[in-house]
Every structure is written in structure tokens, then in C-alpha cells.
Design a protein around this motif. Structure first.
Motif, PDB file in Angstrom:
ATOM      1  N   THR A 177       0.831  -1.201   0.000  1.00  0.00           N
ATOM      2  CA  THR A 177       0.000   0.000   0.000  1.00  0.00           C
ATOM      3  C   THR A 177       0.866   1.251   0.000  1.00  0.00           C
ATOM      4  OG1 THR A 177      -1.792  -1.134   1.131  1.00  0.00           O
ATOM      5  CG2 THR A 177      -1.777   1.262   1.276  1.00  0.00           C
ATOM      6  N   GLU A 178       1.880   1.277   0.837  1.00  0.00           N
ATOM      7  CA  GLU A 178       2.768   2.441   0.925  1.00  0.00           C
ATOM      8  C   GLU A 178       3.516   2.681  -0.387  1.00  0.00           C
ATOM      9  OE1 GLU A 178       3.263   4.738   3.375  1.00  0.00           O
ATOM     10  OE2 GLU A 178       1.545   3.834   4.369  1.00  0.00           O
ATOM     11  N   ALA A 179       3.905   1.597  -1.072  1.00  0.00           N
ATOM     12  CA  ALA A 179       4.676   1.724  -2.312  1.00  0.00           C
ATOM     13  C   ALA A 179       3.790   1.879  -3.538  1.00  0.00           C
ATOM     14  CB  ALA A 179       5.590   0.509  -2.482  1.00  0.00           C
ATOM     15  N   THR A 214       0.685  -3.867  -5.621  1.00  0.00           N
ATOM     16  CA  THR A 214      -0.176  -4.878  -5.009  1.00  0.00           C
ATOM     17  C   THR A 214       0.652  -5.815  -4.132  1.00  0.00           C
ATOM     18  OG1 THR A 214       0.090  -6.465  -6.807  1.00  0.00           O
ATOM     19  CG2 THR A 214      -1.695  -4.846  -7.035  1.00  0.00           C
ATOM     20  N   PRO A 215       0.003  -6.480  -3.174  1.00  0.00           N
ATOM     21  CA  PRO A 215       0.725  -7.476  -2.377  1.00  0.00           C
ATOM     22  C   PRO A 215       1.348  -8.572  -3.250  1.00  0.00           C
ATOM     23  CG  PRO A 215      -1.311  -6.910  -1.288  1.00  0.00           C
ATOM     24  CD  PRO A 215      -1.344  -6.248  -2.655  1.00  0.00           C
ATOM     25  N   ALA A 216       0.713  -8.897  -4.370  1.00  0.00           N
ATOM     26  CA  ALA A 216       1.278  -9.896  -5.277  1.00  0.00           C
ATOM     27  C   ALA A 216       2.615  -9.425  -5.848  1.00  0.00           C
ATOM     28  CB  ALA A 216       0.299 -10.198  -6.407  1.00  0.00           C
ATOM     29  N   THR A 217       2.742  -8.124  -6.072  1.00  0.00           N
ATOM     30  CA  THR A 217       3.996  -7.576  -6.578  1.00  0.00           C
ATOM     31  C   THR A 217       5.093  -7.741  -5.536  1.00  0.00           C
ATOM     32  OG1 THR A 217       2.853  -6.001  -7.990  1.00  0.00           O
ATOM     33  CG2 THR A 217       5.130  -5.482  -7.431  1.00  0.00           C
ATOM     34  N   ILE A 218       4.775  -7.495  -4.278  1.00  0.00           N
ATOM     35  CA  ILE A 218       5.752  -7.684  -3.199  1.00  0.00           C
ATOM     36  C   ILE A 218       6.209  -9.141  -3.179  1.00  0.00           C
ATOM     37  CG2 ILE A 218       6.101  -7.653  -0.690  1.00  0.00           C
ATOM     38  CD1 ILE A 218       5.916  -4.844  -1.802  1.00  0.00           C
ATOM     39  N   ASP A 273      13.504  -0.626   2.015  1.00  0.00           N
ATOM     40  CA  ASP A 273      13.842  -1.711   1.090  1.00  0.00           C
ATOM     41  C   ASP A 273      12.764  -1.865   0.015  1.00  0.00           C
ATOM     42  OD1 ASP A 273      16.088  -2.182   2.647  1.00  0.00           O
ATOM     43  OD2 ASP A 273      15.223  -3.927   3.666  1.00  0.00           O
ATOM     44  N   VAL A 274      11.509  -1.709   0.421  1.00  0.00           N
ATOM     45  CA  VAL A 274      10.395  -1.812  -0.525  1.00  0.00           C
ATOM     46  C   VAL A 274      10.477  -0.680  -1.549  1.00  0.00           C
ATOM     47  CG1 VAL A 274       7.881  -1.793  -0.778  1.00  0.00           C
ATOM     48  CG2 VAL A 274       8.941  -3.021   1.123  1.00  0.00           C
ATOM     49  N   PHE A 275      10.747   0.545  -1.060  1.00  0.00           N
ATOM     50  CA  PHE A 275      10.864   1.681  -1.978  1.00  0.00           C
ATOM     51  C   PHE A 275      12.036   1.488  -2.936  1.00  0.00           C
ATOM     52  CE2 PHE A 275       8.608   4.658   1.187  1.00  0.00           C
ATOM     53  CZ  PHE A 275       7.394   4.429   0.576  1.00  0.00           C
ATOM     54  N   ALA A 276      13.143   0.923  -2.454  1.00  0.00           N
ATOM     55  CA  ALA A 276      14.298   0.678  -3.320  1.00  0.00           C
ATOM     56  C   ALA A 276      13.947  -0.340  -4.409  1.00  0.00           C
ATOM     57  CB  ALA A 276      15.488   0.197  -2.496  1.00  0.00           C
ATOM     58  N   ALA A 277      13.217  -1.384  -4.050  1.00  0.00           N
ATOM     59  CA  ALA A 277      12.797  -2.387  -5.032  1.00  0.00           C
ATOM     60  C   ALA A 277      11.842  -1.771  -6.052  1.00  0.00           C
ATOM     61  CB  ALA A 277      12.149  -3.578  -4.334  1.00  0.00           C
ATOM     62  N   GLU A 278      10.956  -0.898  -5.571  1.00  0.00           N
ATOM     63  CA  GLU A 278      10.002  -0.240  -6.463  1.00  0.00           C
ATOM     64  C   GLU A 278      10.731   0.677  -7.448  1.00  0.00           C
ATOM     65  OE1 GLU A 278       7.352   2.816  -7.939  1.00  0.00           O
ATOM     66  OE2 GLU A 278       8.953   3.153  -6.498  1.00  0.00           O
ATOM     67  N   ARG A 279      11.702   1.442  -6.962  1.00  0.00           N
ATOM     68  CA  ARG A 279      12.485   2.318  -7.847  1.00  0.00           C
ATOM     69  C   ARG A 279      13.250   1.501  -8.882  1.00  0.00           C
ATOM     70  NH1 ARG A 279      13.577   4.999  -3.031  1.00  0.00           N
ATOM     71  NH2 ARG A 279      15.601   3.970  -2.901  1.00  0.00           N
ATOM     72  N   ALA A 280      13.824   0.388  -8.457  1.00  0.00           N
ATOM     73  CA  ALA A 280      14.579  -0.461  -9.382  1.00  0.00           C
ATOM     74  C   ALA A 280      13.657  -1.054 -10.446  1.00  0.00           C
ATOM     75  CB  ALA A 280      15.281  -1.575  -8.611  1.00  0.00           C
ATOM     76  N   PRO A 334      11.732   3.055 -18.779  1.00  0.00           N
ATOM     77  CA  PRO A 334      11.486   4.499 -18.837  1.00  0.00           C
ATOM     78  C   PRO A 334      10.069   4.815 -19.313  1.00  0.00           C
ATOM     79  CG  PRO A 334      13.540   3.949 -19.928  1.00  0.00           C
ATOM     80  CD  PRO A 334      12.851   2.659 -19.586  1.00  0.00           C
ATOM     81  N   GLY A 335       9.429   5.738 -18.608  1.00  0.00           N
ATOM     82  CA  GLY A 335       8.090   6.159 -18.993  1.00  0.00           C
ATOM     83  C   GLY A 335       6.994   5.199 -18.549  1.00  0.00           C
ATOM     84  N   ALA A 336       7.373   4.119 -17.840  1.00  0.00           N
ATOM     85  CA  ALA A 336       6.365   3.167 -17.400  1.00  0.00           C
ATOM     86  C   ALA A 336       5.540   3.765 -16.275  1.00  0.00           C
ATOM     87  CB  ALA A 336       7.038   1.873 -16.910  1.00  0.00           C
ATOM     88  N   ALA A 337       4.271   3.519 -16.319  1.00  0.00           N
ATOM     89  CA  ALA A 337       3.373   4.015 -15.271  1.00  0.00           C
ATOM     90  C   ALA A 337       2.709   2.836 -14.589  1.00  0.00           C
ATOM     91  CB  ALA A 337       2.326   4.938 -15.877  1.00  0.00           C
ATOM     92  N   GLY A 338       2.408   3.053 -13.262  1.00  0.00           N
ATOM     93  CA  GLY A 338       1.623   2.101 -12.484  1.00  0.00           C
ATOM     94  C   GLY A 338       2.071   0.744 -12.596  1.00  0.00           C
TER      95      GLY A 338
END
Length: 65
Positions: free
Chosen positions: A14-16, A19-23, A48-55, A61-65
Motif C-alpha cells: 500500500t505504501e509503495a 499490489t501485495p502480489a507484486t511484493i 527496502d520496498v521503496f528501493a525495489a520499487e524504484r529499481a 522508462p516512462g512506465a506508469a503504475g
């Protein structure tokens, strides 16, 4: 020294904004590691979650959601 706040996969997702499936997928792929457990639930550091999301977004590039 302060201890990092640990969140369940659902709260971390939720914070990132994923979905939980993505985690769970990031864990399977080795992009994210749990920092602990509470019963059967895996717990994650929010940074760590934010770092994985950024990676994950950085590779497209340009990907959304």
C-alpha cells in the motif's frame, strides 16, 4: 540507534503503490528480502520496498503504475 519500522507485505505494498502480489513476486525474484517474520507473515523495511520499487520502474522508462 533507532530500529527500522517493519511492515507486513500488504501494508508495504500500500505504501509503495503496488499490489501485495507484486511484493511477493519481488521476493521470489530476489529483488526484495524480508527483514523479519511475525508468525507466518513476512515483514519488510519500508526503505527496502521503496528501493525495489524504484529499481523495478527504473528499468522501464516512462512506465506508469
Amino acid at each position: 540507534m533507532t530500529a527500522a519500522t517493519l511492515l507486513t507485505g500488504a501494508l508495504a505494498a500500500t505504501e509503495a503503490g503496488v499490489t501485495p502480489a507484486t511484493i511477493r513476486k519481488w521476493v521470489q525474484l530476489g529483488r526484495l528480502s524480508p527483514a523479519g517474520k511475525q508468525g507466518r507473515a513476512q515483514l519488510f523495511r519500508l526503505e527496502d520496498v521503496f528501493a525495489a520499487e524504484r529499481a523495478a520502474r527504473g528499468g522501464r522508462p516512462g512506465a506508469a503504475g
